[in-house]
Design an enzyme around this catalytic site. Structure first.
Site, short mmCIF file in Angstrom:
data_model
loop_
_atom_site.label_atom_id
_atom_site.label_comp_id
_atom_site.label_asym_id
_atom_site.label_seq_id
_atom_site.Cartn_x
_atom_site.Cartn_y
_atom_site.Cartn_z
N ALA A 26 0.81 -1.23 0.00
CA ALA A 26 0.00 0.00 0.00
C ALA A 26 0.83 1.27 0.00
O ALA A 26 0.35 2.33 -0.41
CB ALA A 26 -0.94 -0.01 1.21
N ALA A 27 2.09 1.18 0.45
CA ALA A 27 2.93 2.39 0.48
C ALA A 27 3.69 2.59 -0.83
O ALA A 27 4.45 3.55 -0.96
CB ALA A 27 3.91 2.31 1.64
N GLY A 28 3.47 1.71 -1.78
CA GLY A 28 4.23 1.80 -3.04
C GLY A 28 3.57 2.76 -4.01
O GLY A 28 2.57 3.42 -3.72
N ASN A 119 9.65 -12.47 -6.22
CA ASN A 119 8.27 -12.17 -5.81
C ASN A 119 7.41 -13.41 -5.56
O ASN A 119 6.46 -13.35 -4.77
CB ASN A 119 7.58 -11.31 -6.88
N GLN A 126 0.49 -15.42 1.37
CA GLN A 126 -0.69 -14.57 1.19
C GLN A 126 -1.90 -15.41 0.79
O GLN A 126 -3.02 -15.17 1.24
CB GLN A 126 -0.42 -13.47 0.16
N VAL A 143 -1.89 -8.03 -8.96
CA VAL A 143 -1.26 -7.01 -9.81
C VAL A 143 0.26 -7.22 -9.84
O VAL A 143 0.91 -7.05 -10.87
CB VAL A 143 -1.60 -5.60 -9.28
N GLY A 144 0.83 -7.62 -8.70
CA GLY A 144 2.28 -7.79 -8.58
C GLY A 144 2.81 -8.78 -9.61
O GLY A 144 2.24 -9.85 -9.81
N ASP A 173 -3.16 -3.95 -20.17
CA ASP A 173 -2.85 -4.29 -21.56
C ASP A 173 -4.05 -4.01 -22.47
O ASP A 173 -3.91 -3.49 -23.57
CB ASP A 173 -2.45 -5.77 -21.66
N HIS A 201 0.59 -11.64 -18.92
CA HIS A 201 0.92 -10.20 -18.86
C HIS A 201 2.44 -10.11 -18.99
O HIS A 201 3.17 -9.96 -18.03
CB HIS A 201 0.43 -9.60 -17.54
P1 NAD Z 1 6.73 -0.16 -5.57
O1 NAD Z 1 8.10 -0.69 -5.36
O2 NAD Z 1 6.54 1.30 -5.72
O3 NAD Z 1 5.80 -0.63 -4.38
C1 NAD Z 1 5.74 -1.96 -3.99
C2 NAD Z 1 5.39 -1.96 -2.52
O4 NAD Z 1 5.24 -3.32 -2.15
C3 NAD Z 1 6.47 -1.34 -1.62
O5 NAD Z 1 5.90 -0.37 -0.79
C4 NAD Z 1 6.99 -2.54 -0.83
O6 NAD Z 1 7.36 -2.19 0.50
C5 NAD Z 1 5.77 -3.45 -0.86
N1 NAD Z 1 6.08 -4.86 -0.61
C6 NAD Z 1 7.16 -5.57 -1.01
N2 NAD Z 1 7.07 -6.83 -0.55
C7 NAD Z 1 5.91 -6.90 0.12
C8 NAD Z 1 5.27 -7.94 0.82
N3 NAD Z 1 5.80 -9.15 0.93
N4 NAD Z 1 4.06 -7.69 1.39
C9 NAD Z 1 3.50 -6.47 1.29
N5 NAD Z 1 4.08 -5.43 0.67
C10 NAD Z 1 5.27 -5.66 0.07
O7 NAD Z 1 6.12 -0.95 -6.81
P2 NAD Z 1 4.83 -0.58 -7.65
O8 NAD Z 1 5.25 0.30 -8.77
O9 NAD Z 1 3.71 -0.17 -6.76
O10 NAD Z 1 4.52 -2.01 -8.33
C11 NAD Z 1 4.09 -3.09 -7.54
C12 NAD Z 1 4.02 -4.35 -8.40
O11 NAD Z 1 3.03 -4.19 -9.40
C13 NAD Z 1 5.31 -4.68 -9.14
O12 NAD Z 1 5.51 -6.09 -9.11
C14 NAD Z 1 5.02 -4.23 -10.55
O13 NAD Z 1 5.82 -4.90 -11.50
C15 NAD Z 1 3.57 -4.61 -10.66
N6 NAD Z 1 2.81 -4.00 -11.74
C16 NAD Z 1 1.92 -4.80 -12.38
C17 NAD Z 1 1.14 -4.28 -13.40
C18 NAD Z 1 0.16 -5.15 -14.12
O14 NAD Z 1 -0.41 -4.72 -15.15
N7 NAD Z 1 -0.11 -6.35 -13.67
C19 NAD Z 1 1.26 -2.93 -13.76
C20 NAD Z 1 2.19 -2.14 -13.07
C21 NAD Z 1 2.97 -2.69 -12.07
C1 LMR Z 2 3.35 -2.69 -16.86
O1 LMR Z 2 2.86 -3.38 -17.74
O2 LMR Z 2 3.48 -1.46 -16.98
C2 LMR Z 2 3.78 -3.33 -15.57
O3 LMR Z 2 3.61 -4.72 -15.62
C3 LMR Z 2 5.14 -2.94 -15.15
C4 LMR Z 2 6.20 -3.60 -15.99
O4 LMR Z 2 7.12 -4.18 -15.41
O5 LMR Z 2 6.11 -3.50 -17.22
#
Ligand code: NAD
Ligand code: LMR
Length: 341
Positions: A26-28, A119, A126, A143-144, A173, A201
């Protein structure tokens, strides 16, 4: 004389029991955009109050405190409470929606699947915590990254939760693909429909333009340029995430949060007649995809149950691309075999 002075206390909207929504990470970056959209009512509607359950790791808790202050300072009428925790049991307690964002994003030059080793392990505990603590109606959006296989890990570790309740996000996408088609055709994105993203993805995803429509007509008729589809459209959509990292130095965040909101809305509300949306769901073997894989499909929902749209035709090159993305997901699944139950 009638007293027209408004009452100083307002009845909170969403007077029904608040819905608990867990957001990990949530802080990301994504969290910073997503939480405010949820608390304002854009996720579940303006008649639904919500409790945010925010899960983070210890080093991010201080930053999360600041985010919570900002949530308070928005005075969102629908926000009935905020819990912050590093404890998964507490974090998922009573959650009806679990948005699994928390994980490490990739850096420039990496493929998303290279994150599996870092990851993947996050999603096993979880999954268990969701099974043991979430509300009976819980629905999970991962999402991760790499989100399909992380979702598979969470789902596999939560066998008590029906597999249909797990989704990985393909909506970013889809939105990207719709925007590219609209720009090329010189129309509003609202005119683009039936734009499914098949598979992973990742850069093997297949944006199924052959079945997409623009203003009700086949996209391939409106944009009569096969070379543009194969040489520009597909690679642009497949590599958009990498292009954003290259330009911003950070991965997409606002558009990712927007897509998460769109995805949840598309899960909980009926799909418009004749259209479909892109969601990664558990495969039942449709389009030759091995059963159990978490795969992006064209999906329709009535707001509670969903079905994969079957019977769409694909050309031979499209089938070859679909095979590539299947093979990649099978390889990812094999790589995390020790995290699956
Ligand atoms: P970020 O680094 O800004 O934030 C991630 C947050 O997750 C951080 O605050 C971190 O402390 C926290 N975190 C790490 N491990 C954790 C855990 N075990 N439990 C709870 N929190 C944890 O990253 P972001 O830009 O917010 O991106 C987050 C994820 O989403 C990444 O894996 C990124 O690749 C992914 N993402 C996916 C899509 C999609 O389309 N599916 C799009 C964009 C980003
Ligand atoms: C995206 O599609 O923007 C995310 O999955 C982040 C990435 O790593 O491309």
């Amino acid at each position: 004389m009638t007293d027209t002075t408004p009452s100083p206390t307002r009845t909170p909207p969403g007077s029904a029991k608040p819905v608990h929504i867990t957001v990990t990470g949530a802080a990301g970056q994504i969290g910073y955009s997503l939480l405010f959209r949820i608390a304002s009512g854009q996720l579940l509607g303006e008649d639904r109050s919500v409790v945010l359950r925010l899960v983070e790791i210890e080093p991010a808790m201080k930053s999360l405190e600041g985010v919570v202050m900002e949530l308070e300072d928005c005075a969102f009428p629908l926000l009935a409470g905020v819990e912050t925790t590093t404890n998964l049991a507490k974090g998922f307690d009573g959650a009806s929606w679990a948005l699994l964002v928390g994980s490490v994003p990739r850096k420039a030059g990496m493929e998303r699947k290279e994150l599996l080793g870092i990851n993947g392990g996050i999603f096993k505990p979880q999954g268990r915590a969701i099974a043991e603590n979430a509300a009976p109606d819980v629905r999970v959006l991962v999402v991760g990254n790499p989100c399909n296989t992380n979702c598979l890990i969470a789902r596999s570790n939560a066998p008590e939760v029906p597999p249909e309740r797990f989704f990985a996000m393909m909506r970013l996408d889809e939105n990207r693909a719709r925007a590219q088609l609209a720009q090329r055709a010189g129309v509003s994105v609202a005119a683009v429909s039936n734009m499914a993203i098949l598979g992973n993805h990742s850069s093997t995803q297949y944006p199924d333009f052959e079945n997409a429509r623009i203003a009700g007509r086949p996209a391939t008729e409106v944009i009569a340029d096969p070379v543009w589809f194969s040489d520009t459209f597909i690679p642009t959509v497949q590599r958009r995430g990498a292009a954003i990292i290259e330009a911003r130095g950070l991965s997409s965040a606002a558009s990712a949060a927007n897509a998460a909101v769109d995805a949840v809305v598309s899960i909980r509300t009926p799909t418009p007649a004749g259209d479909w949306t892109s969601l990664s769901v558990v495969s039942g073997g449709e389009y030759g995809v091995p059963e159990g894989l978490q795969f992006g499909f064209p999906v329709r929902t009535d707001g509670s149950t969903w079905t994969v749209v079957e019977g769409l035709s694909h050309s031979e090159p499209a089938r070859e691309r679909i095979k590539l993305t299947i093979d990649e997901l099978v390889a990812e699944r094999d790589e995390v075999a020790d995290l699956l139950t």
